[in-house]
Design an enzyme around this catalytic site. Structure first.
Site, PDB file in Angstrom:
ATOM      1  N   GLU A 114       0.715  -1.205   0.031  1.00 51.79           N
ATOM      2  CA  GLU A 114      -0.025   0.069  -0.055  1.00 51.79           C
ATOM      3  C   GLU A 114       0.930   1.293  -0.042  1.00 51.79           C
ATOM      4  O   GLU A 114       1.931   1.325   0.754  1.00 51.79           O
ATOM      5  CB  GLU A 114      -0.959  -0.173   1.339  1.00 51.79           C
ATOM      6  N   LEU A 116       1.261   5.006   1.020  1.00 52.64           N
ATOM      7  CA  LEU A 116       0.567   5.937   2.050  1.00 52.64           C
ATOM      8  C   LEU A 116       1.478   7.238   1.958  1.00 52.64           C
ATOM      9  O   LEU A 116       2.523   7.280   1.902  1.00 52.64           O
ATOM     10  CB  LEU A 116       0.941   5.310   3.653  1.00 52.64           C
ATOM     11  N   ASP A 216      13.261  -2.778  14.653  1.00 54.54           N
ATOM     12  CA  ASP A 216      14.124  -1.886  14.152  1.00 54.54           C
ATOM     13  C   ASP A 216      13.549  -0.279  14.172  1.00 54.54           C
ATOM     14  O   ASP A 216      13.894   0.521  13.028  1.00 54.54           O
ATOM     15  CB  ASP A 216      14.969  -2.316  12.751  1.00 54.54           C
TER      16      ASP A 216
END
Length: 311
Positions: A114, A116, A216
């Protein structure tokens, strides 16, 4: 952050652009199959900023996707990333880009997710609360069902019910072995072995749960939508002590007091966190030593010495 520029890691294996135009048609087909909606690429926008992967925004049919590519031999990294993003999205806690598909075509591997549009200012109090919510999602064992990477360093995730063993063998111990193979022996190994032997003392008053971890999370791996909704990406996913995740956020800055206050209000920390925070970040500093070279050698030694002095 005005784009997904920071989704690309800073360094690692040589990246590979899309050298074969046929892959564009392949990606159209895979995206169409995965979404159940026809997709034809009308615009291809390269997104630079890293040397592990090449990154692109593909636009068509009034929607966009974010694509990372590399040599076919790195397909396992993209498979693990897509798997992690899917698991994080299913938790319905923090916003992540949902994976669409991943695979290989000719000499290239890819992951599609996706797109964004970032660029807002993150609501850091909401971020802290949602981060705690994500950590409340737990597993029965530490680790994960597959290995992955942190940067380009392998990250073994073989499951175990013993957190001390997991950190000794699959985190700090593994990074120390990698450092030795890279020529960093001597004092680093001597001190590291002492820390591995004595680390259990850090957990006498700390109840460790197998929490869902990003793995992370530093300042380059989060952004915000226009409405301030926090977004996290580029995970080195596994289930482990939530303090390990929280510690990483402090290593390079970028989170601030509202984030930590909200997190601690949602889920207070056990006594001794400040020492464990430094302990956990030794893993990341030695990883940076293995990725980027000797500039991190002295820092790793100093951190180990400080933690040993507290035991």
């Amino acid at each position: 952050m005005a784009s997904l520029l920071n989704w690309v890691r800073l360094c690692g294996p040589a990246k590979n652009g899309l050298s074969n135009m046929d892959i564009w048609r392949h990606l159209e087909q895979r995206i169409s199959q995965s979404t159940g909606r026809d997709f034809l690429i009308q615009k291809q926008q390269g997104m630079g900023g890293g040397c592990i992967n090449s990154a692109f925004r593909l636009t068509g049919n009034d929607r966009s996707y974010f694509v990372k590519t590399n040599h076919a031999r790195y397909a396992y990294m993209f498979e693990a990333e897509a798997d992690a993003l899917g698991e994080m999205a299913a938790s319905a806690t923090l916003r992540v880009p949902e994976p669409v598909c991943c695979g290989q075509h000719d000499h290239e591997s890819y992951v599609v997710m996706e797109y964004l549009e970032l660029g807002g200012s993150a609501d850091m109090a909401s971020f802290g609360r949602q981060f705690a919510d994500m950590h409340r999602v737990t597993a029965d064992t530490f680790g994960w069902h597959r290995d992955n990477t942190i940067g380009s360093t392998p990250q073994p995730n073989t499951r175990t019910g013993d957190w001390i063993e997991f950190w000794q063998k699959r985190r700090l111990g593994f990074q120390l072995e990698t450092a030795a193979a890279n020529g960093y022996g001597g004092e680093l190994q001597r001190l590291g072995e002492r820390l591995l032997a004595d680390m259990a003392a850090l957990f006498v008053n700390h109840d460790v749960q197998a929490s869902m971890l990003h793995g992370d999370l530093w300042g380059g791996n989060y952004g915000a939508l226009r409405d301030g909704t926090p977004v996290i990406f580029d995970p080195a996913f596994y289930y482990g002590d939530r303090e390990a995740d929280l510690a990483m956020t402090s290593l390079f800055g970028g989170f601030g007091g509202q984030f930590y206050a909200a997190y601690k209000e949602a889920w207070p920390l056990d006594d001794g966190y400040e020492v464990r925070k430094e302990f956990y970040n030794i893993y990341h500093i030695i990883n940076h030593l293995n990725l980027f070279g000797g500039g991190y050698h002295g820092q790793a030694i100093s951190m180990i010495e400080r933690v040993l002095s507290e035991l």
